[in-house]
Design an enzyme around this catalytic site. Sequence first.
Site, PDB file in Angstrom:
ATOM      1  CG  HIS B 424      18.624  -8.218  -6.977  1.00  0.00           C
ATOM      2  ND1 HIS B 424      17.546  -9.010  -6.675  1.00  0.00           N
ATOM      3  CD2 HIS B 424      18.172  -7.274  -7.831  1.00  0.00           C
ATOM      4  CE1 HIS B 424      16.477  -8.564  -7.335  1.00  0.00           C
ATOM      5  NE2 HIS B 424      16.837  -7.506  -8.053  1.00  0.00           N
TER       6      HIS B 424
HETATM    7  C1  LIG Z   1      18.914  -4.590 -14.772  1.00  0.00           C
HETATM    8  C2  LIG Z   1      18.570  -4.392 -13.318  1.00  0.00           C
HETATM    9  C3  LIG Z   1      17.307  -4.714 -12.856  1.00  0.00           C
HETATM   10  C4  LIG Z   1      16.979  -4.539 -11.509  1.00  0.00           C
HETATM   11  N1  LIG Z   1      15.706  -4.746 -11.089  1.00  0.00           N
HETATM   12  C5  LIG Z   1      15.356  -4.411  -9.824  1.00  0.00           C
HETATM   13  C6  LIG Z   1      14.022  -4.450  -9.400  1.00  0.00           C
HETATM   14  O1  LIG Z   1      13.126  -4.751 -10.183  1.00  0.00           O
HETATM   15  N2  LIG Z   1      13.727  -4.111  -8.127  1.00  0.00           N
HETATM   16  C7  LIG Z   1      14.703  -3.758  -7.237  1.00  0.00           C
HETATM   17  O2  LIG Z   1      14.391  -3.495  -6.100  1.00  0.00           O
HETATM   18  N3  LIG Z   1      15.990  -3.702  -7.613  1.00  0.00           N
HETATM   19  C8  LIG Z   1      16.330  -3.980  -8.884  1.00  0.00           C
HETATM   20  N4  LIG Z   1      17.634  -3.861  -9.282  1.00  0.00           N
HETATM   21  C9  LIG Z   1      18.643  -3.477  -8.302  1.00  0.00           C
HETATM   22  C10 LIG Z   1      18.557  -2.007  -7.913  1.00  0.00           C
HETATM   23  O3  LIG Z   1      18.379  -1.199  -9.047  1.00  0.00           O
HETATM   24  C11 LIG Z   1      19.827  -1.642  -7.167  1.00  0.00           C
HETATM   25  O4  LIG Z   1      19.903  -2.495  -6.040  1.00  0.00           O
HETATM   26  C12 LIG Z   1      19.840  -0.204  -6.688  1.00  0.00           C
HETATM   27  O5  LIG Z   1      19.689   0.674  -7.747  1.00  0.00           O
HETATM   28  C13 LIG Z   1      21.170   0.032  -5.997  1.00  0.00           C
HETATM   29  O6  LIG Z   1      21.300   1.385  -5.705  1.00  0.00           O
HETATM   30  P1  LIG Z   1      22.732   2.025  -5.477  1.00  0.00           P
HETATM   31  O7  LIG Z   1      22.536   3.460  -5.198  1.00  0.00           O
HETATM   32  O8  LIG Z   1      23.472   1.211  -4.502  1.00  0.00           O
HETATM   33  O9  LIG Z   1      23.514   1.815  -6.858  1.00  0.00           O
HETATM   34  P2  LIG Z   1      23.142   2.340  -8.300  1.00  0.00           P
HETATM   35  O10 LIG Z   1      21.695   2.574  -8.432  1.00  0.00           O
HETATM   36  O11 LIG Z   1      23.737   1.361  -9.246  1.00  0.00           O
HETATM   37  O12 LIG Z   1      23.882   3.749  -8.420  1.00  0.00           O
HETATM   38  C14 LIG Z   1      25.270   3.891  -8.327  1.00  0.00           C
HETATM   39  C15 LIG Z   1      25.643   5.101  -9.160  1.00  0.00           C
HETATM   40  O13 LIG Z   1      26.946   5.511  -8.804  1.00  0.00           O
HETATM   41  C16 LIG Z   1      27.650   5.848  -9.975  1.00  0.00           C
HETATM   42  N5  LIG Z   1      29.082   5.682  -9.706  1.00  0.00           N
HETATM   43  C17 LIG Z   1      29.745   4.533  -9.490  1.00  0.00           C
HETATM   44  N6  LIG Z   1      31.037   4.791  -9.265  1.00  0.00           N
HETATM   45  C18 LIG Z   1      31.183   6.120  -9.343  1.00  0.00           C
HETATM   46  C19 LIG Z   1      32.299   6.976  -9.200  1.00  0.00           C
HETATM   47  N7  LIG Z   1      33.505   6.486  -8.933  1.00  0.00           N
HETATM   48  N8  LIG Z   1      32.134   8.298  -9.369  1.00  0.00           N
HETATM   49  C20 LIG Z   1      30.899   8.806  -9.655  1.00  0.00           C
HETATM   50  N9  LIG Z   1      29.805   8.023  -9.804  1.00  0.00           N
HETATM   51  C21 LIG Z   1      29.946   6.700  -9.630  1.00  0.00           C
HETATM   52  C22 LIG Z   1      27.139   4.869 -10.992  1.00  0.00           C
HETATM   53  O14 LIG Z   1      27.375   5.345 -12.302  1.00  0.00           O
HETATM   54  C23 LIG Z   1      25.684   4.797 -10.642  1.00  0.00           C
HETATM   55  O15 LIG Z   1      24.960   5.769 -11.335  1.00  0.00           O
HETATM   56  C24 LIG Z   1      17.972  -4.050 -10.610  1.00  0.00           C
HETATM   57  C25 LIG Z   1      19.236  -3.735 -11.087  1.00  0.00           C
HETATM   58  C26 LIG Z   1      19.540  -3.887 -12.418  1.00  0.00           C
HETATM   59  C27 LIG Z   1      20.908  -3.531 -12.912  1.00  0.00           C
END
Ligand SMILES: Cc1cc2nc3c(=O)[nH]c(=O)nc-3n(C[C@H](O)[C@H](O)[C@H](O)COP(=O)(O)OP(=O)(O)OC[C@H]3O[C@@H](n4cnc5c(N)ncnc54)[C@H](O)[C@@H]3O)c2cc1C
Lengths: 514, 490
Positions: B424
């Site tokens: 997280h």
């Molecule tokens: C193993 C694991 C277990 C988790 N368990 C939970 C849970 O049970 N419950 C919960 O609420 N949260 C959980 N989380 C956290 C939650 O998944 C994240 O907080 C949430 O997905 C964040 O969303 P986001 O859009 O910020 O980032 P992400 O979901 O990580 O998405 C970011 C995306 O942007 C892409 N990206 C990055 N840089 C670039 C670039 N330069 N160009 C193009 N694409 C790019 C990445 O490849 C990725 O696909 C967990 C996370 C992990 C890793």
Amino acid sequence: MRYQLRALIPRLSRESKPGKMRPPMASRSSTGVGIRRITILVGFAVSALFLLLAGWRIDWTGVWAAYAHARWWPFVPLAMGCYILGHVIRGVRCRVLVRNDARISTLTASNIVVVGYAVNNLLPARLGEFARAGMLAERTGMPFAQSLTITFLERLLDGIVMVGLLVVAPLIIPVHGWVLQSVRVAVPVFGAALFVVLLCAVAPYQVVALCSRLTAGIPSVHDRLVRLVSQITQGLSSLRSLRSVASVLALSVMVWLAEAGLFLFILPCFNLAASYPQSVVVMAATNLGILVPSSPGFIGPFHYFCMRALGTFGVAEATAFSYAVAVHLAFYAPVTLWGVVAMAWYGVELGTVAAMQRAGRSLAELPSGAHPMRLITPLVRTSHEPRPTRLMRAVCEALLPAEGPSGSREAIVDRVSAFVAGQTEALPGLLRWALRVGLTGFAALTFLRYGRPFPSLSLERRRKIVASWAWGRLGLARQLFRALRSTALLAWYEDPDVVAAQNDPGHVLGGPDV
Amino acid sequence: MSKALRGQIVVVGSGAGGATTACSLAQAGFDVVVLEEGMRHPIESYGCNATDGMRRFYRNRGMTPIVGGVPIGYVEGCCLGGSTEVNCGFWHRVPPEVALRWRAQYDLQDCEPDDLEPHFCWAEEQTSVSPHPEPLPASTQVFARGIEAMGWRYQQVPRTARGCIGDNTCASGCRSGAKQSMARTLIPAAEAAGARFLTGCKATMLLRRGSRVTGVLAEVTHEDGSSSLARIDAEHVFVCAGPTQTPSLLRRSGIKFHVGDTLRIHPMLKVAARFDEPLDSQSSVLPLLQVKEFWPDLSIGGAFYSSGHLAMLLSDNWPETSQAMNDAKSIGAWYVAVKGNGKGSVRPSMTGDGAPMIRYELSNEDLRHLSQGLARLATLLLAAGAREVFPSVHGIPTIRSKLDAIRWLDDLLPRGAVSLTTVHAFSSCPIGERNDRCAADSFGRVHGFEGLYINDASILPDSPGVNPQGTVMALARRNALHFAETMRNG
Ligand SMILES: Cc1cc2nc3c(=O)[nH]c(=O)nc-3n(C[C@H](O)[C@H](O)[C@H](O)COP(=O)(O)OP(=O)(O)OC[C@H]3O[C@@H](n4cnc5c(N)ncnc54)[C@H](O)[C@@H]3O)c2cc1C
């Protein structure tokens, strides 16, 4: 003129059978032709001037006498052999420089280098550099600007080694006059060039970002500049690995030490004492001198600087001039011949070079629907799974449980160490370096302690050493082994053979005897 | 449709924030292109073993440690759907007191529980948030036994996994398709509404003319595996690349105002516990309860388990604990997570490919809470019947009695000995109207720039203290609708 996307990315021929370069048709600009003509004329004028300076007030009877008494055998073939050896080493260096982007054989790489030299010997305005870059691009599939960057890098390395040799030489033999002064000029020039090159090599994103930001307001200029700079930074990517830097530097020194043989073996032809340090100084000074733009084959500057450099060691002008002419011939003939044969073999057409350069300039729309997306440049990427070093495998083996599924432990250790190598390679740059440095320190310390490389120690001993680092009292040592131990154990217990054995109720897998 | 509505929008990232943004904007009639650095994987390739999963779905193959006095293992997804493909799907709404704190400290507008209600409802509907069907797995039952013995408050956390069959493949993509990750839900919905997803397309820099962002520079992978550098023009760019990549991309592009200075995480300490009875943790879903008694300082819950993960957990004291691998079927894994009030930052490295360097300094308070959390969790597990508890702390191989456990209520765990992890991360570009601490306004528009928005975990003003996906999606939905509304009103 606009080309199709595919046409912009030359087929990755990578060691495919030699074929003809097919340059895309391109129109010539009249300004370009005008500038080239002036360059050629200036080149010839410079050559004439230096020949005049060399022959001015020379004792021609002394020159004829030197030739009349010269002994060619076996010195000339030896000299030529050294020069050719230098080109083979150049080929090896070229291979190392393109290693990140393409695989070529040493023979192909040497041919490419020699074609460049031959074209420089036959055509004016250092067109050989473009021919060499064009052929490299065609053989490897790399963009032209990237190949040109590699050619430039080879030149820079040559310059740095030569300046280095001239800096070191006075420690061995007395060097006087203008040779020393030229070093004072060359050091800052090559130093600045080296700084820019290293900046582009180690901070490519910063350089591209800077160019992009500076030109963001003018899209057409922006895309061209970003394209050029990206290709240049890609061309320098081999400098991002310390091992590659060390090997290209070592190869560059070897190139010039071999080439000094050309200058060395011609000395006894004229009854001059064969001194290797002296030949190194003459060679370095001559090669720095021929950076002056001149006619094909560097006629004029080559003779002038060679003769003057030998003169600083007290050799009479007439003999020095005769020597310079002989060295030039040994320098010119074999490589030109080799280059012409190579050109015929590969079907290189002189004049394709500029066309290739222009071809690379056009931009293409990316075929992705209506969204405005413009292709700036192809990126050459080779993705290969990193292979574990012997040390890495030996460390992994020592970290893993002694017991394994019967019969397959070795194979599992191989898979585990391949996984660990991939994982550690994936670490962000600085941490990857820290791990490498740490492991090297570990290997060095164990060598000092046990007198043998770590992988040669018995498994039992290795397990003890690794345990004392990975689970010992020293926090830093534990941190060093943290990534290794956890990824190795993860891979072991996720391995299909181990999982199968674990599901077999009679099997015991846990428990290292460390 | 008005001319403005036809404007082209580039969304960077397809995770919880990016997919929500893309879907909401595409459904509102915008022309949306999503650039996703990772690849699109067919469902058949989901649920592989941990080692293949790391290679396929995770950034840097799962090797993205957070550096600092105490290094912390951190992973995030890098594939279509982002981290939602590999997470466990635990769902929380942002606690009301946290939302109020954001209002008070960051002047975050329209963020009270009532404002967020429709957005949470929408997200929960899209991802089918629901409790796990009965019967609960053995690892959850022993956990419940322990919590009840201690008399603590707890809850069964709903998940985005309706119809979960408990085959324990959350961490490398749900093979059964029960987990309602972005690739199963919002991405198909966005595509149906006309959004285009370019996978294998990494945004390397934002292009701008003065203060107006005009597009992105991206490395595009073609179908034949070759790649190119491309310029993609857009009228509006939404950066949703996740908590570490968003600040890195912004800073690489020269946008630095309160960007990447305030990363927060939930540091976690894991423990394994050996019971007399079989738990079969490796073939069932992870423990589904969370202890809320000590919230917001700390939460206690169940951790993902496989024999590889167990070996990693035990590896801090491997010479003493490795024998436990023979009892892997009677072992489960749990965690203590703290709110995290240490200081973190994200900086793109000056060299190489500009990959971010993530730092976090564990505060003394974090360490105290982790120590107390270990004491409480170990007591709980022993009360539940565990014979041994194995914390991931070097030098403390096993805790066998409650007396050994409660020692850590008063003593601090040695800093250099704890092995921490986290999944997280957030708050690296906080939003709000407070110019002195926020990178963007209350709706994600980056301060001082035209046409640039951020909309992912990086925008949370500070630590929510609960699993963040729900909050990320609700805020992203709210911001996207606000953007559409603003555009509609000219
Ligand atoms: C193993 C694991 C277990 C988790 N368990 C939970 C849970 O049970 N419950 C919960 O609420 N949260 C959980 N989380 C956290 C939650 O998944 C994240 O907080 C949430 O997905 C964040 O969303 P986001 O859009 O910020 O980032 P992400 O979901 O990580 O998405 C970011 C995306 O942007 C892409 N990206 C990055 N840089 C670039 C670039 N330069 N160009 C193009 N694409 C790019 C990445 O490849 C990725 O696909 C967990 C996370 C992990 C890793």
